[in-house]
Motif scaffolding. Sequence first.
Motif, short mmCIF file in Angstrom:
data_model
loop_
_atom_site.label_atom_id
_atom_site.label_comp_id
_atom_site.label_asym_id
_atom_site.label_seq_id
_atom_site.Cartn_x
_atom_site.Cartn_y
_atom_site.Cartn_z
N HIS A 85 -22.54 35.08 37.62
CA HIS A 85 -21.20 34.41 38.37
C HIS A 85 -20.74 35.32 40.03
CE1 HIS A 85 -21.07 32.24 33.47
NE2 HIS A 85 -20.75 32.93 33.57
N ILE A 86 -21.20 34.57 40.29
CA ILE A 86 -21.15 34.82 41.78
C ILE A 86 -19.35 34.55 42.34
CG2 ILE A 86 -22.00 34.18 44.46
CD1 ILE A 86 -24.19 33.12 42.18
N ILE A 87 -19.05 33.39 42.46
CA ILE A 87 -17.69 33.34 43.31
C ILE A 87 -17.26 32.25 42.09
CG2 ILE A 87 -18.79 31.82 44.58
CD1 ILE A 87 -16.35 32.45 46.78
N GLY A 88 -15.51 32.23 42.46
CA GLY A 88 -14.45 30.51 41.57
C GLY A 88 -14.25 29.62 43.17
N LEU A 89 -14.30 29.06 43.25
CA LEU A 89 -13.64 28.21 44.16
C LEU A 89 -12.71 27.67 44.48
CD1 LEU A 89 -17.26 26.69 44.95
CD2 LEU A 89 -16.52 29.01 45.83
N CYS A 90 -12.51 26.69 43.44
CA CYS A 90 -11.04 25.76 43.27
C CYS A 90 -10.79 24.83 42.43
CB CYS A 90 -11.19 24.95 44.43
SG CYS A 90 -12.88 23.90 44.64
N GLY A 91 -10.48 24.06 42.02
CA GLY A 91 -10.08 22.80 41.23
C GLY A 91 -9.28 21.75 41.34
N TRP A 92 -9.09 21.05 40.19
CA TRP A 92 -9.19 19.91 40.61
C TRP A 92 -7.59 19.15 40.76
CZ3 TRP A 92 -14.27 20.31 38.43
CH2 TRP A 92 -14.31 19.88 38.87
N MET A 93 -7.00 18.09 40.84
CA MET A 93 -6.22 17.76 41.06
C MET A 93 -5.92 16.32 39.40
SD MET A 93 -2.86 16.52 43.01
CE MET A 93 -3.54 14.50 43.48
N PHE A 94 -6.16 16.61 38.59
CA PHE A 94 -6.31 15.54 37.59
C PHE A 94 -5.34 14.59 37.85
CE2 PHE A 94 -9.08 18.67 36.44
CZ PHE A 94 -10.05 18.18 35.52
N GLY A 95 -5.40 13.34 36.94
CA GLY A 95 -4.02 12.61 36.99
C GLY A 95 -4.23 11.22 36.35
N ILE A 96 -3.56 10.87 36.09
CA ILE A 96 -3.98 8.98 35.15
C ILE A 96 -2.95 8.31 35.95
CG2 ILE A 96 -3.30 6.99 33.01
CD1 ILE A 96 -3.22 10.18 31.54
N ALA A 97 -4.60 7.61 36.19
CA ALA A 97 -4.23 5.93 37.05
C ALA A 97 -4.65 4.89 36.27
CB ALA A 97 -4.46 6.05 38.52
N VAL A 98 -3.57 3.74 36.66
CA VAL A 98 -3.65 2.85 35.82
C VAL A 98 -3.61 1.24 36.84
CG1 VAL A 98 -1.91 2.67 33.38
CG2 VAL A 98 -1.40 1.81 35.75
N LYS A 99 -4.32 0.29 36.51
CA LYS A 99 -4.47 -1.01 37.09
C LYS A 99 -3.05 -1.75 38.23
CE LYS A 99 -7.33 -4.77 37.45
NZ LYS A 99 -7.05 -5.72 37.58
N ALA A 100 -3.11 -1.80 39.87
CA ALA A 100 -1.83 -1.93 40.47
C ALA A 100 -1.13 -2.63 39.67
CB ALA A 100 -2.18 -1.18 41.07
N ASP A 101 -1.81 -3.73 39.28
CA ASP A 101 -1.43 -4.93 38.27
C ASP A 101 -0.97 -5.31 37.13
OD1 ASP A 101 -3.54 -5.57 38.40
OD2 ASP A 101 -3.42 -7.26 39.40
N GLY A 102 -1.83 -3.97 36.81
CA GLY A 102 -1.47 -4.33 35.00
C GLY A 102 -0.58 -3.83 34.24
N PRO A 103 0.29 -3.95 32.71
CA PRO A 103 1.00 -4.33 32.39
C PRO A 103 1.73 -2.42 32.46
CG PRO A 103 -0.68 -3.97 30.14
CD PRO A 103 -1.43 -4.20 32.37
N ILE A 104 1.04 -1.67 32.41
CA ILE A 104 1.45 -0.42 32.57
C ILE A 104 1.53 0.32 33.68
CG2 ILE A 104 0.97 2.28 31.82
CD1 ILE A 104 -0.71 0.77 29.54
N ARG A 105 3.05 0.36 34.06
CA ARG A 105 3.30 1.32 35.55
C ARG A 105 4.19 2.44 35.13
NH1 ARG A 105 4.39 -3.12 38.42
NH2 ARG A 105 5.69 -2.08 39.93
N SER A 106 4.36 2.92 34.43
CA SER A 106 4.32 4.88 34.33
C SER A 106 4.63 5.26 33.20
CB SER A 106 6.31 4.49 33.87
OG SER A 106 7.01 3.81 32.59
N TRP A 107 4.50 6.79 32.93
CA TRP A 107 4.61 7.26 31.45
C TRP A 107 4.75 6.47 30.19
CZ3 TRP A 107 0.24 9.25 30.00
CH2 TRP A 107 -0.12 10.34 28.94
N ALA A 108 5.79 6.18 29.99
CA ALA A 108 7.00 6.15 29.23
C ALA A 108 5.83 4.44 29.01
CB ALA A 108 7.88 5.76 29.37
#
Length: 324
Positions: free
Chosen positions: A120-143
Amino acid sequence: MPSAGTSRRAVLALAGGALAAPAFAQGRFPDRPIRLIVPWPPGGSADAQLRSLAELSAKTLGQPVLVENRPGASGTLGAQFLTTQAKPDGYTLAQMHMSIVRRPYIVRTPPWDVTSDFTHIIGLCGWMFGIAVKADGPIRSWADFVAYARANPGRLTYATSGIATTNHLAVEELAAREKVELVHVPYRAANESAVAVASGEVMCVADASSWAPLVEGGQLRLICVWTAERSPRFPGAPTLRELGYDMVVTSPYGISGPKGMDPGVTRLLHDAFKAALMDPANVAVRGQFDMPLEYYPTAEYQQFIARRAEYEQAMAKKLNLRID
């Protein structure tokens, strides 16, 4: 004045020392291109960051660092190559990430010991994970997400970049906490899964920020992020902590090689990659994908991998994870 015998012994000692010196000390490493295996298709965030790193580090190393994409098997084909075919000469390296650390604990026959079968040589970076949905779909929030899942058991589909990836397991943990049933649809890479949501193939994507352009373009809606703080780029998306879950998920990754690499070669590679990582050009690429810096020098990265292996083993046992 030294005798002839003394001079001869001194010359032999110097010659022996020169022969015993590692190749890098004589300027022979690297003397040809270095291969860096990226276990994802071109176009994703890790591919972009590592391509930038390869280009920048080549200036320090004096040889090209050639990126080779080997997608499939949840991003573990690079590790497979390191443990089965690559020589420990520093000329073949690969991205090291959490699916590689986790894999020995979720398959019947462990393919490697992540603490001893790699350098193992070097640690670099991570990711910004998230959840995205279709903008015009029925889900608009986590709730809305939770409510839809409860009202429609087994109908809410979510895409990730593979089975038993960090993001896959995080969603399954969220589903377990909410006692809802979701349907996992794995893709080969995060950018492919984001496009699948925009086209209506699946209902949401839970992955790294390759969905960002589609969110900014209005095709997708971001309903949460998994970083410790809200993203300055997407300030309207709450964190998991804000939503009531004590979870921060960034999945740090780095670069590793085969086991048994020369410590001098490892040090030279680390220094070149660190310089590239801190270069403004690579900082800009990470900023484009909101990738948090997770730098570890060699010894600390090895310690991080060992700690993470213990955690992944415990989680695999707790959740009874198996993919074979």
